[in-house]
Design a protein around this motif. Sequence first.
Motif, PDB file in Angstrom:
ATOM      1  N   GLU A 116       0.452  -1.349  -0.214  1.00  0.00           N
ATOM      2  CA  GLU A 116      -0.419   0.319   0.028  1.00  0.00           C
ATOM      3  C   GLU A 116       0.815   1.676  -0.077  1.00  0.00           C
ATOM      4  O   GLU A 116       0.159   2.517  -0.110  1.00  0.00           O
ATOM      5  CB  GLU A 116      -1.038   0.245   1.657  1.00  0.00           C
ATOM      6  CG  GLU A 116      -2.021  -0.783   0.888  1.00  0.00           C
ATOM      7  CD  GLU A 116      -3.376  -0.851   2.276  1.00  0.00           C
ATOM      8  OE1 GLU A 116      -3.040  -0.100   2.849  1.00  0.00           O
ATOM      9  OE2 GLU A 116      -3.781  -2.324   2.383  1.00  0.00           O
TER      10      GLU A 116
ATOM     11  N   LYS B 228      -2.371   4.799   7.102  1.00  0.00           N
ATOM     12  CA  LYS B 228      -2.024   4.015   7.500  1.00  0.00           C
ATOM     13  C   LYS B 228      -0.883   4.079   6.005  1.00  0.00           C
ATOM     14  O   LYS B 228      -0.533   2.517   5.956  1.00  0.00           O
ATOM     15  CB  LYS B 228      -3.515   2.744   6.526  1.00  0.00           C
ATOM     16  CG  LYS B 228      -4.068   3.018   8.104  1.00  0.00           C
ATOM     17  CD  LYS B 228      -5.423   2.280   7.617  1.00  0.00           C
ATOM     18  CE  LYS B 228      -5.826   2.109   8.841  1.00  0.00           C
ATOM     19  NZ  LYS B 228      -7.472   1.358   9.547  1.00  0.00           N
TER      20      LYS B 228
ATOM     21  N   TYR C 296       2.353   1.778   6.313  1.00  0.00           N
ATOM     22  CA  TYR C 296       2.386   0.246   5.606  1.00  0.00           C
ATOM     23  C   TYR C 296       2.608  -0.782   6.297  1.00  0.00           C
ATOM     24  O   TYR C 296       3.094  -1.552   6.830  1.00  0.00           O
ATOM     25  CB  TYR C 296       1.596  -0.047   4.141  1.00  0.00           C
ATOM     26  CG  TYR C 296       1.777  -0.894   3.936  1.00  0.00           C
ATOM     27  CD1 TYR C 296       0.424  -1.955   3.848  1.00  0.00           C
ATOM     28  CD2 TYR C 296       2.664  -1.782   2.906  1.00  0.00           C
ATOM     29  CE1 TYR C 296       0.214  -2.923   3.797  1.00  0.00           C
ATOM     30  CE2 TYR C 296       2.242  -3.079   2.378  1.00  0.00           C
ATOM     31  CZ  TYR C 296       0.878  -3.696   2.748  1.00  0.00           C
ATOM     32  OH  TYR C 296       0.773  -4.725   2.129  1.00  0.00           O
TER      33      TYR C 296
END
Length: 917
Positions: free
Chosen positions: A285, A546, A550
Amino acid sequence: MLKSAYDIRQFNHIELANGLRILLIQDPNCAKSACSVTFNVGHFNDDKDCHGISHLLEHMLFLGNEEFAEVNAFNDFIATHGGSINALTGTEYSSYFYEIAAEYEQQALAHLYAMLSKPSFCEALIEKEINAIDAEFLLKQKDDLRRLYQVHKETCNPAHPFSQFSVGNHQTFKPFTPLQLKQKLQRLFERFYQPQNACLCLISQQPLSVIEESVRQQFSNWQSKGKFTSEPLPSLYLEHNLGVQINILPLQKARRMILTFALPQQHTHYRSKPLNVLSHILGDEGEGGLLHFYKTKNWATSLSAGGGIEGSTFKDFNINLQLTDEGIQYADQVITALFSYIHLIKENSIETWRIEETATLNQLMWDFPDQAKPIDEACHYSQAMFEYPPQHIIAGDYLLDKPAVDIVLEMLGFFYPKNMRIKTVNPCVKTTHKAKWYDTPYSAEPIKPARLNSFLSGNWKSNFALPQANQFLPPCKPVKPISVEFVLPVHIINENGLDIWYGQDDKFHQPKGDCFLTFDCQTVNEGIQLTTAKMLWVALLNEKLKQKYYQANLAGMHFHFYPHQGGFSLQTNGFSANQLEFCTNLLTQIVANKDFSSSFSQVKAKQYQRLSSALLNKPINRLFSKLSVLMQQQNHAPSEMSHIMQNLTPDDIGVAKEKLLSQFYLEGLMYGDWSAEEAYKFSADIKKFRMKHNTCDKVYRGVTDIRHSKAISYQVECQHKDPAVVIYFQAPDASLKNVALTILAEQLIATPFFNQLRTEQQLGYLVGSGYIPYNQHPGIGFYIQSPHHPAEYLIEAIHLFLQQIIENINQFRHVWDSLKKGVMKQLMEKDTNLSMKSQRLWMAIGNQDKTFTYSAQMTQTILDIDFSQLKAYLIALVSRQGFGEAILYSSGQYGSISYKTEVITDIQRFKSSSQYL
C-alpha cells in the motif's frame, strides 16, 4: 516437532492403534482446557440428492447419544462449567471444539467421545433440527457475502462438489421422511466418522503424560467401521469457467471488483510459500504500489491480494478492490494497470531478498505471536494435522525454509487474462440470471479475445515501483530486566488534565508492548454534528497514516486511531523497539496535519456508505445498535449521522479538529517491554505536548435512566423480512453486588433460554441472552430473530419464559455452586497474551480501578452471594421492582405491536428529556 525457540509450551504427537491422530499441548498459561476434533469430511461429501446433509449431521450429533441421551447434554455440561462449545462444517473438514474449566477436562472428553461414537439420530428431533437449519439459511438471505458465494458456486464446474448447496433447508430435506434422513445420516456417519479419518488436539495445563492417559482412556476403544476410502475430485473450473465476466447485483451499495486467478493446490509448497511473496508485492500500500496508483486516479479506495477459496486440489488468488464511481467507469483500465504491474514484477524477476524478508516477517510472527485463545488454537491445529507432517504441525503456517524463486515465478505464470475471472459487484450492472437459493441477480459471459488481449496492452509501468526493503523490521534485542516496582502499572504523572501510567510485563517475556493515549474533549458535548465531523477527521487521518506506515504494520508495529464517546484514542502495539518514538511521531502528525482535501471525497463516500448501509444489517444487529444509541448519551444513530456526513466539507473537518484539540484531558498507559528510563522520557514528551493545549475534566458518559418509568418500546426500521426482538433490563444500580447478581442471573438463564426457545419451541436460529453493561451500569439482554413469528409473539415468549423461571427457580439449586465457581474462574482467568493483559489493565484504569483489584473484589462478592439472593434478584427483575425495561423490535413482514409500554417515536427527543446515571 519443530517449534519456536520462544514457545514455552510442550508438544506430543501420537497415533492410537485405531488410527486416531492426536496432538497434545501442555500450556502453562492456558486458563481453560480446550479440545477440538476435526474429520476429513464436509459438504463436498454430501449425498448428491440431499444437499446439506453433512450440516444436518453436525447439528444432530449434539442432540443425544447412547451415553448421554438428553438433548444438548454436552452443551449444557460445558455451559454449566465455565466453558463454550461450537462446531463447523466446511468444504472438506468438519470440526467440533470446546473449552472448559480444567478440572472438568476428563468429563468433557467422555461427552465428546460419546457424541462422536454413539449418536442417537433420534427421528423425532431430525424435523426440529431441520427447522433450525432452515432458520439459519433464511438468516443469510440478506447476506451479500453468502449471495456472492452462491454465484461463485453456479459459475464453476457443476460436477465439482463446490457447486453444491452446503447449508441445506426445508426444500433440500423435504423429499425424505425422518427415517430416510436418519438412514442417510447413519451412512454418512459410518463412512466418515471413523478414528482413522479424525485428528484431535487437546490443550491443557496438565503434564503431557497426564493428558495422554486421559485421551487414551477415552478414545482407544473407538472402533473403526471398515476401510476408509475417498474419491478423487474433478477440476474446479472447466475451460469456459475461466476468462469470464461475472456481474452481480448486491443488496448493499457495494462497488467491488474481484479478479480471481485459478491456481493449483498449494499444500506441497508450504515450505516455500510462493503466494505469501506475491501477496506482499501485489498488496503493498506504499507509494509506487498498485493501491497508491489507483487512489491517485480516484479508481479504488482499498485493495487486498491473496484471499480466495482453497481446497486440497485448488486455490483461488483474489485481487479484491473497492472501486469508486469513477473506478467503475474505468474498470478495464484498472485491470490493465494490474497486468502492467505484474509485467514489472516479471521483468525484475523476484529478488532473493524479497523472499528472505517474507521469511523474516514470518519468523517474527511465529516467535512472538499474539497468542490466540486455546479453543481457536485447538481447532486450527486439529485441521493442520491433515495439512502438514507431524514435525511441522506447529511450524507449517510460518515455515519458509526452502525459498524458491522459480516456484514464485511459476505461480506468477498463472496470472494471465484467460486464466482470470472478473467479478463486478455494483448497483449498475446488468444481469440475466438469478442464483438459486439466494435469488442473487447475476450474469456470466465469456470475455471476447480482443478484450482479453487489451488487458496486456497497457503502458502504466512507469507509474509503478516495486516495494523497497522494509525499514521497520525490529532489531533482535533481549527483553528488558523486570523491576518488581512496575509489575502493576504505576501512576508516573498525575497532573491537571494529564495522567500517565507505566508498567512492565512479567509474564509473557516478549519484546513487545502496548501504548494507549485517550483524549477526552469537552467539545463532543456539542452533539451529533461535531461527532460526525470527528468520525470523518479520524478516517481521513487514518487514510494518510496507513499508507505512510504500511511497512511498519507488516513488520509487527501497529497503530489504531479511533473515535469514542468522549473524544478519540491512539493506540500503538507490537514490537517495543522504536514503538514509543513511533507513537510520538503519530501524535505529532495528528496535531500538525491541516490539509484534509487529499482523498476527501473518497474517504467521505466510504464513511457515508458505511453509515447508510447500517439499515441493511441483520435485524438483531440493528436492534442492539439502536439500543446502544438509546442507552448512551453520547451515542448517535448511523442514519442521522449519514445525513450530516453528506454535507461535510474539508473546512468543517479543520474546524472540528481545532475544537477537539482546543481543550482536552489526556490519559495514557505504557505496558510491556520498556525500561523506566524509556517510560519517563516518553512521558516528558507527552507532558510538553500537553502543555501546549488547554485542559478540561473527563467527559461525562451518561447512561439513560429507564428504571423508574414503565417499560419503553421502540420500533426499528429494518430491510429484512424476519421479525426480531431485544428486551433489555437495566439493573437498579452499579454496585459490586448488583453487577455480580446480574452476571450470575444471566449465566443461570442463558442455557435454559436457548434450549427452550430455540431447541424446543423453534422460534428462530438467532436466540440468546447476554450480560450488557453500558458505561459500567449492568443489564441483561434477551434476543430472538424469527422467520416464523411476529414480534409480539416473541416478546410474550420471552416474558413467559422469565415468569416460568421464577416459578421453577428451585430446580436450579443443584447447579448453583458450579455456576458460581465457573463465573469466578472467568473473572480470575489468566490473560492468554500480552495485548489482552495490557487491554485489561487499561480498562481497569478507565473504570477507576486504580488498585487493579476489581476482579478479586468481584470474586469475593460472588462467593458471598447465596441462592436466595439470586432468587430475590430475579423476582425483582421480572416484576420490574427497581429495574428498567426497554423493548426494541423490528416487525419484518408483520405490523407494529400493541404492547402496554411508553412508545418512543423519536430517540433524540426521548434522550433530551431523560435523566442520566
